[in-house]
Design a protein around this motif. Structure first.
Motif, mmCIF file in Angstrom:
data_model
loop_
_atom_site.group_PDB
_atom_site.id
_atom_site.type_symbol
_atom_site.label_atom_id
_atom_site.label_comp_id
_atom_site.label_asym_id
_atom_site.label_seq_id
_atom_site.Cartn_x
_atom_site.Cartn_y
_atom_site.Cartn_z
ATOM 1 N N PHE A 135 35.522 49.252 59.996
ATOM 2 C CA PHE A 135 35.943 48.008 60.628
ATOM 3 C C PHE A 135 36.925 48.328 61.756
ATOM 4 O O PHE A 135 37.866 49.098 61.552
ATOM 5 C CB PHE A 135 36.625 47.098 59.609
ATOM 6 N N VAL A 136 36.744 47.697 62.913
ATOM 7 C CA VAL A 136 37.547 48.020 64.098
ATOM 8 C C VAL A 136 38.336 46.806 64.566
ATOM 9 O O VAL A 136 37.803 45.691 64.641
ATOM 10 C CB VAL A 136 36.660 48.536 65.248
ATOM 11 N N GLU A 171 41.939 55.470 61.519
ATOM 12 C CA GLU A 171 41.891 56.420 62.623
ATOM 13 C C GLU A 171 41.786 55.657 63.937
ATOM 14 O O GLU A 171 41.361 54.499 63.963
ATOM 15 C CB GLU A 171 40.690 57.357 62.477
ATOM 16 N N ARG A 172 42.195 56.285 65.033
ATOM 17 C CA ARG A 172 42.038 55.677 66.345
ATOM 18 C C ARG A 172 40.594 55.817 66.817
ATOM 19 O O ARG A 172 39.953 56.844 66.565
ATOM 20 C CB ARG A 172 42.975 56.321 67.362
ATOM 21 N N VAL A 173 40.102 54.795 67.502
ATOM 22 C CA VAL A 173 38.785 54.912 68.115
ATOM 23 C C VAL A 173 38.927 55.738 69.387
ATOM 24 O O VAL A 173 40.035 55.933 69.902
ATOM 25 C CB VAL A 173 38.172 53.527 68.426
ATOM 26 N N ASP A 174 37.815 56.247 69.912
ATOM 27 C CA ASP A 174 37.911 57.057 71.123
ATOM 28 C C ASP A 174 38.292 56.186 72.310
ATOM 29 O O ASP A 174 38.119 54.965 72.313
ATOM 30 C CB ASP A 174 36.627 57.836 71.379
ATOM 31 N N ARG A 175 38.822 56.833 73.351
ATOM 32 C CA ARG A 175 39.359 56.094 74.486
ATOM 33 C C ARG A 175 38.285 55.313 75.227
ATOM 34 O O ARG A 175 38.552 54.219 75.754
ATOM 35 C CB ARG A 175 40.061 57.066 75.451
ATOM 36 N N PRO A 209 46.353 49.879 78.717
ATOM 37 C CA PRO A 209 47.594 50.658 78.645
ATOM 38 C C PRO A 209 47.399 51.887 77.765
ATOM 39 O O PRO A 209 46.627 51.851 76.796
ATOM 40 C CB PRO A 209 48.592 49.675 78.012
ATOM 41 N N PRO A 210 48.091 52.974 78.064
ATOM 42 C CA PRO A 210 47.928 54.178 77.243
ATOM 43 C C PRO A 210 48.394 53.995 75.806
ATOM 44 O O PRO A 210 47.962 54.722 74.912
ATOM 45 C CB PRO A 210 48.788 55.220 77.977
ATOM 46 N N HIS A 211 49.261 53.004 75.583
ATOM 47 C CA HIS A 211 49.795 52.761 74.238
ATOM 48 C C HIS A 211 49.002 51.691 73.499
ATOM 49 O O HIS A 211 49.453 51.174 72.469
ATOM 50 C CB HIS A 211 51.262 52.309 74.330
ATOM 51 N N TRP A 212 47.837 51.354 73.970
ATOM 52 C CA TRP A 212 47.040 50.266 73.406
ATOM 53 C C TRP A 212 45.636 50.775 73.121
ATOM 54 O O TRP A 212 45.058 51.516 73.905
ATOM 55 C CB TRP A 212 46.996 49.124 74.420
ATOM 56 N N GLY A 213 45.079 50.372 71.971
ATOM 57 C CA GLY A 213 43.731 50.828 71.684
ATOM 58 C C GLY A 213 43.226 50.367 70.335
ATOM 59 O O GLY A 213 43.852 49.554 69.650
ATOM 60 N N GLY A 214 42.095 50.901 69.949
ATOM 61 C CA GLY A 214 41.440 50.481 68.719
ATOM 62 C C GLY A 214 41.819 51.314 67.517
ATOM 63 O O GLY A 214 42.149 52.500 67.639
ATOM 64 N N LEU A 215 41.758 50.678 66.366
ATOM 65 C CA LEU A 215 41.932 51.351 65.078
ATOM 66 C C LEU A 215 40.708 51.044 64.215
ATOM 67 O O LEU A 215 40.229 49.908 64.186
ATOM 68 C CB LEU A 215 43.190 50.874 64.366
ATOM 69 N N ARG A 216 40.224 52.054 63.551
ATOM 70 C CA ARG A 216 39.086 51.886 62.640
ATOM 71 C C ARG A 216 39.541 52.180 61.204
ATOM 72 O O ARG A 216 40.142 53.222 60.934
ATOM 73 C CB ARG A 216 37.944 52.844 63.003
ATOM 74 N N VAL A 217 39.235 51.247 60.314
ATOM 75 C CA VAL A 217 39.458 51.480 58.886
ATOM 76 C C VAL A 217 38.132 51.938 58.296
ATOM 77 O O VAL A 217 37.135 51.203 58.329
ATOM 78 C CB VAL A 217 39.949 50.204 58.181
ATOM 79 N N ARG A 218 38.123 53.163 57.789
ATOM 80 C CA ARG A 218 36.919 53.725 57.164
ATOM 81 C C ARG A 218 36.980 53.432 55.659
ATOM 82 O O ARG A 218 37.800 54.012 54.957
ATOM 83 C CB ARG A 218 36.834 55.229 57.398
ATOM 84 N N PRO A 219 36.129 52.565 55.153
ATOM 85 C CA PRO A 219 36.284 52.123 53.767
ATOM 86 C C PRO A 219 36.072 53.235 52.746
ATOM 87 O O PRO A 219 35.163 54.052 52.867
ATOM 88 C CB PRO A 219 35.206 51.056 53.607
ATOM 89 N N GLU A 220 36.933 53.223 51.751
ATOM 90 C CA GLU A 220 36.696 53.971 50.525
ATOM 91 C C GLU A 220 36.319 53.013 49.403
ATOM 92 O O GLU A 220 35.755 53.434 48.401
ATOM 93 C CB GLU A 220 37.933 54.778 50.144
ATOM 94 N N SER A 221 36.656 51.733 49.597
ATOM 95 C CA SER A 221 36.200 50.700 48.677
ATOM 96 C C SER A 221 36.054 49.390 49.434
ATOM 97 O O SER A 221 36.826 49.106 50.354
ATOM 98 C CB SER A 221 37.176 50.535 47.504
ATOM 99 N N VAL A 222 35.046 48.621 49.054
ATOM 100 C CA VAL A 222 34.814 47.288 49.620
ATOM 101 C C VAL A 222 34.452 46.373 48.459
ATOM 102 O O VAL A 222 33.413 46.549 47.817
ATOM 103 C CB VAL A 222 33.681 47.277 50.663
ATOM 104 N N GLU A 223 35.328 45.414 48.197
ATOM 105 C CA GLU A 223 35.107 44.490 47.081
ATOM 106 C C GLU A 223 34.664 43.127 47.601
ATOM 107 O O GLU A 223 35.286 42.562 48.504
ATOM 108 C CB GLU A 223 36.386 44.328 46.262
ATOM 109 N N PHE A 224 33.604 42.596 46.992
ATOM 110 C CA PHE A 224 33.107 41.261 47.298
ATOM 111 C C PHE A 224 33.465 40.337 46.133
ATOM 112 O O PHE A 224 33.034 40.555 45.008
ATOM 113 C CB PHE A 224 31.596 41.293 47.539
ATOM 114 N N TRP A 225 34.284 39.338 46.450
ATOM 115 C CA TRP A 225 34.838 38.430 45.436
ATOM 116 C C TRP A 225 34.252 37.049 45.624
ATOM 117 O O TRP A 225 34.352 36.464 46.709
ATOM 118 C CB TRP A 225 36.354 38.392 45.608
ATOM 119 N N GLN A 226 33.597 36.544 44.585
ATOM 120 C CA GLN A 226 33.022 35.196 44.618
ATOM 121 C C GLN A 226 33.682 34.356 43.544
ATOM 122 O O GLN A 226 33.656 34.698 42.361
ATOM 123 C CB GLN A 226 31.518 35.251 44.377
#
Length: 209
Positions: free
Chosen positions: A68-69, A108-112, A165-182
């Motif tokens: 997720f980004v 992790e940061r996404v590529d530039r 800006p050089p101090h601005w950018g994307g972050l990606r969360v690489r899941p180790e768990s994904v819970e679906f709650w109903q």
């Protein structure tokens, strides 16, 4: 609230998609179709080097099997915490549908190039705001922020496109768990979780509500 997503409707293992990103896409599409406001809004939880947590709502800007980004100022509180303690949790709170999705995993940061591509798609005012705001830092007053914005507007008056800006950018969360709650009646909710158990290998688990 009783509708097609009422407590009478559950989530069974047989209904679950084969992988978390297909299941997320299915639920996200249903949230969009239901007309939920900001269905891509998610709570992002991070923690500092000492483990003290913080949370805030941001907008999801993309997802795929890699994660997720979202985008932010890397000098903001969440940006700094993601650097010193690169692990995060996401919560998608789709309350009218009695659903939520809870994600946890490394950051992790996404590529530039990906950052520049997304930044170019933003409204010009938002681009200038990214240059003007020292996000999460204490400022004297609103005047200081407005002055910084005007300075950015003058600086980039003849620049098209405005660079990220050089101090601005994307972050990606690489899941180790994904819970679906109903949500279900009598608080006997359905909680089905995809959990990473090896490279490319996921276990599906039912959690007690």
């Amino acid at each position: 609230m009783r509708n097609e997503y009422s407590a009478d409707r559950g989530l069974t293992e047989s209904e679950l998609a084969a992988d978390w990103h297909t299941q997320f896409g299915r639920w996200f599409g249903e949230a969009v179709a239901a007309g939920l406001p900001e269905p891509n809004a998610m709570v992002v939880g991070t923690a500092d080097a000492a483990g003290r947590p913080s949370a805030r709502t941001v907008l999801l800007k993309g997802y795929d099997p890699e994660g997720f980004v979202f985008f932010t100022n890397y000098d903001s509180r969440k940006g700094v915490e993601a650097a010193v303690n690169p692990y995060a949790s996401l919560v998608f709170p789709w309350f009218p549908m009695q659903r939520q999705v809870v994600v946890a995993g490394p950051v992790e940061r996404v590529d530039r190039a990906a950052t520049q591509e997304y930044f170019a798609s933003r409204p010009r005012g938002s681009q200038l705001g990214a240059w003007a705001s020292t996000q999460s830092r204490v400022i004297g007053d609103r005047v200081a922020l407005d002055d910084a914005y005007r300075s950015a507007a003058e600086r980039f008056a003849d620049v098209e496109p405005i660079p990220a800006p050089p101090h601005w950018g994307g972050l990606r969360v690489r899941p180790e768990s994904v819970e679906f709650w109903q949500g279900r009646a009598s608080r006997l909710h359905d909680r089905l979780r995809f959990r990473l158990v090896g490279p490319g290998e996921w276990a599906v688990e039912r959690l007690a509500p």
